[in-house]
Design an enzyme around this catalytic site. Structure first.
Site, PDB file in Angstrom:
ATOM      1  CB  ILE A 117     -46.307  -6.746  43.835  1.00 15.76           C
ATOM      2  CG1 ILE A 117     -45.703  -8.000  43.201  1.00 15.76           C
ATOM      3  CG2 ILE A 117     -45.323  -5.604  43.957  1.00 15.76           C
ATOM      4  CD1 ILE A 117     -45.345  -7.834  41.715  1.00 15.76           C
ATOM      5  CB  CYS A 118     -43.278  -8.673  46.718  1.00 14.09           C
ATOM      6  SG  CYS A 118     -41.813  -9.518  47.326  1.00 14.09           S
ATOM      7  CG  HIS A 119     -41.881  -8.649  51.621  1.00 17.54           C
ATOM      8  ND1 HIS A 119     -41.286  -9.365  50.607  1.00 17.54           N
ATOM      9  CD2 HIS A 119     -41.527  -9.265  52.779  1.00 17.54           C
ATOM     10  CE1 HIS A 119     -40.597 -10.372  51.122  1.00 17.54           C
ATOM     11  NE2 HIS A 119     -40.724 -10.335  52.436  1.00 17.54           N
ATOM     12  CB  ALA A 169     -48.482 -10.445  41.915  1.00 15.00           C
TER      13      ALA A 169
END
Length: 192
Positions: A117-119, A169
């Site tokens: 998720i994210c980074h 995500a």
């Protein structure tokens, strides 16, 4: 029967992206081992809280101290069924640490589920495991995703995307979608 999951953390990992999946995956019966390179079970990582407050980028505030429950040097990736990679600032430096990229590559080569998720996409890109995949991430990581040969999934911040056994995500508002899709990939059955 629950699966054995590995969660890769580091200092200044995003607080929610570490805490929520760590707790939620255990709540449905999975065993989750949280590790960090250079740290042992009982050590902690510092977390950061990232929020969307109307600026051109997210804000960052101190989060919780999170206690690791496994030692990076003692784990064997072949003993685990899946990998979870939270975001925040941790993936940026984790990708430079010895042993991290081969760990991530193991899960891809063994065709095991990976949730990032994210980074967290920074680790996926650095490991060279997303070529030809559809991958979501925090929008600032889109260039890295595309340079690694993946198709960036520009989806709403509360959505997730699954490509094979890879679930990604953009950020923590996607937790319900991201965790639900990961549970489906894991084959987790929840009955009401």
């Amino acid at each position: 029967m629950g699966k054995k999951l590995l969660l890769l953390a580091g200092d200044y990992v995003e607080d929610y992206e570490l805490m929520v999946p760590f707790q939620a995956l255990q709540a449905v019966g999975h065993q989750v081992h949280a590790i960090c390179p250079g740290k042992k079970a009982g050590d902690h990582v510092l977390t950061a809280i990232h929020d969307f407050e109307g600026a051109q980028t997210y804000s960052e505030k101190p989060g919780h101290r999170f206690t690791l429950n496994a030692s990076f040097d003692d784990i064997k990736p072949e003993d685990y069924d899946a990998l979870v990679i939270p975001g925040g600032r941790a993936p940026e430096y984790l990708r430079t640490m010895p042993g991290v990229l081969p760990l991530v590559q193991h899960f891809a080569k063994a065709d095991k589920p990976i949730a990032a998720i994210c980074h967290g996409a920074q680790l996926l890109a650095a490991a060279g495991i997303i070529r030809g995949k559809k991958v979501s991430a925090y929008p600032a990581c889109a260039a890295e995703v595309e340079l690694a040969g993946a198709s960036f999934a520009d989806i709403p911040v509360d959505q997730a995307v699954t490509d094979g056994k890879l679930v990604t995500a953009p950020a923590w508002p996607a937790h319900p979608a991201w965790i639900a899709q990961f549970l489906q990939v894991l084959g987790t059955k929840i009955t009401h």
